[in-house]
Enzyme design. Structure first.
Site, mmCIF file in Angstrom:
data_model
loop_
_atom_site.group_PDB
_atom_site.id
_atom_site.type_symbol
_atom_site.label_atom_id
_atom_site.label_comp_id
_atom_site.label_asym_id
_atom_site.label_seq_id
_atom_site.Cartn_x
_atom_site.Cartn_y
_atom_site.Cartn_z
ATOM 1 N N TYR A 178 6.927 10.578 5.073
ATOM 2 C CA TYR A 178 6.000 10.730 3.959
ATOM 3 C C TYR A 178 5.036 11.871 4.245
ATOM 4 C CZ TYR A 178 2.184 8.524 6.570
ATOM 5 O OH TYR A 178 1.204 8.236 7.478
ATOM 6 N N CYS A 179 4.356 12.315 3.175
ATOM 7 C CA CYS A 179 3.400 13.399 3.356
ATOM 8 C C CYS A 179 2.222 13.192 2.415
ATOM 9 C CB CYS A 179 4.044 14.753 3.172
ATOM 10 S SG CYS A 179 4.936 14.937 1.626
ATOM 11 N N ARG A 180 1.846 14.250 1.690
ATOM 12 C CA ARG A 180 0.589 14.167 0.942
ATOM 13 C C ARG A 180 0.708 13.521 -0.423
ATOM 14 N NH1 ARG A 180 -0.388 20.335 2.507
ATOM 15 N NH2 ARG A 180 -1.370 20.025 4.533
#
Lengths: 225, 225
Positions: A178-180
């Site tokens: 996952y990221c932003r």
DNA sequence: AAACTATTCAAGTGATTAGTTGATTACTAG
DNA sequence: CTAGTAATCAACTAATCACTTGAATAGTTT
């Protein structure tokens, strides 16, 4: 009916804040947590003065607040309703603006991409050791808050530090990156690269801000003051 | 990272659609159901050509769709996600832009206004005959769809037709008024006037579009082709 | 086909907006 | 007090936007 006119003009002020790509990018970055003007200007690739002006527009629309600490001014999203608004905007843009879908598809080199993993499902499977949760954001963002038990490997370092993921007992353990947020490209990239290496990688639905907003537990690193 | 830039530019296109008060007014009116360009231009007080241009911007942003029938072109909201977006925008504007609160408060001459009635609660109380549901929108909007069992008295006719409400067995039966949405002023006005007459009036939470979107039952008039 | 209607298109004007540049303010450290 | 830093302000240009006006389509009626 001048009242009506004034009211819509006020709503439009918030709409105007959303009418510029750079401001939306700043908002997405701010959704991670508070940031200084300098940080924001770097990430958006704008001059400091320009960034400052955009931030003030956002502030006048009531979408961000700021706090001065010494020399620096830290901006942050002023409430969860703003994140809801951003998500609603994304939803409409995704569903209707075919160009967005085209862009997303083009970027996803891995066409047989599985469905992203829903948030709720993830937490219990991570607890059971069934999946490795991978946070591909920069170290400082990870430190400011992350999904419990997530491993942090910033995208740039992914290739070198691959063994940290493969070293685990089971080669085929699923990796969820996952990221932003749903349109941050970091996790897309990471999944694509991991799959090239033959690893079983998927992308988490949405990103950290949405996770936090959903009221799910978060963890912070103590390593820094 | 040009991809990122393009993506935010696409989101901004939707944001731009929300950046003008007249367009927001058109959207609120469209949230009632489909309308012709002419109708829309009248309600917003714009020229037809100008309205047409605004509508095309909204269409390019994917927020409305249109359908041609004979000479006329009917526009309508392209999905529930758009109504969600509008509500999210309103929520942010209300919470943060103090001017909006000021405007709303100024308009509400009745300061001791009770809480608006939640939608879910309303339906069963109306069925039990405990409340009179009053639709203060113009006749044509009522005909296009309304809350089941609601009485339609457009605001202008309210004073003359008061007895239609008071005539009922119980003078103190509660009256719940609704209109186009949380910021449509019709219901505010109606409640204020009814209270002046000593009637027990309240405003329904939100308006007809939100009612419909919430999946609650609606009723249509057959009186017209 | 001609007259009529609802809508859209095209061109132009004044207002607003995004971004640059250089000066200014507020604060810190020496 | 001076030098240095982070952010803001002020002034300016180029681009975009809102709206007007008059012409052009597309469809209906006669």
């Amino acid at each position: 009916m001048n009242f009506k006119h004034d009211l819509f003009a006020q709503f439009a002020r918030v709409g105007k804040a959303l009418s510029n790509g750079n401001r939306l990018e700043l908002l997405e970055f701010l959704a991670q947590g508070e940031r200084s003007v300098e940080q924001l200007s770097k990430v958006a690739g704008l001059t400091v003065a320009n960034t400052s002006q955009h931030l003030q527009q956002l502030r006048h629309a009531g979408m961000v607040t700021c706090r001065k600490e010494g020399l620096k001014v830290f901006y942050s999203i002023s409430g969860d309703d703003v994140i809801n608004l951003l998500d609603a905007l994304r939803a409409v843009a995704e569903r209707h603006v075919t160009d967005v879908q085209h862009l997303v598809n083009t970027y996803l080199t891995v066409k047989d991409n599985l469905e992203p993993v829903p948030r709720t499902e993830l937490l219990e499977r991570a607890r059971d050791g069934l999946v490795i949760v991978l946070d591909v954001r920069p170290e400082e963002e990870y430190a400011a808050g992350h999904v419990p038990g997530a491993v942090n490997i910033p995208l740039q370092e992914l290739e070198q530090r691959l063994k940290e993921l493969g070293d685990q007992d089971d080669e085929n353990r699923e990796i969820v990156a996952y990221c932003r947020g749903p349109h941050c490209v970091l996790a897309f990239d990471a999944v694509a690269r991991l799959r090239e290496k033959g690893l079983n990688a998927r992308r988490m639905e949405d990103g950290y801000p949405e996770w936090k907003t959903a009221g799910l537990p978060v963890e912070k690193s103590q390593s820094r003051t």
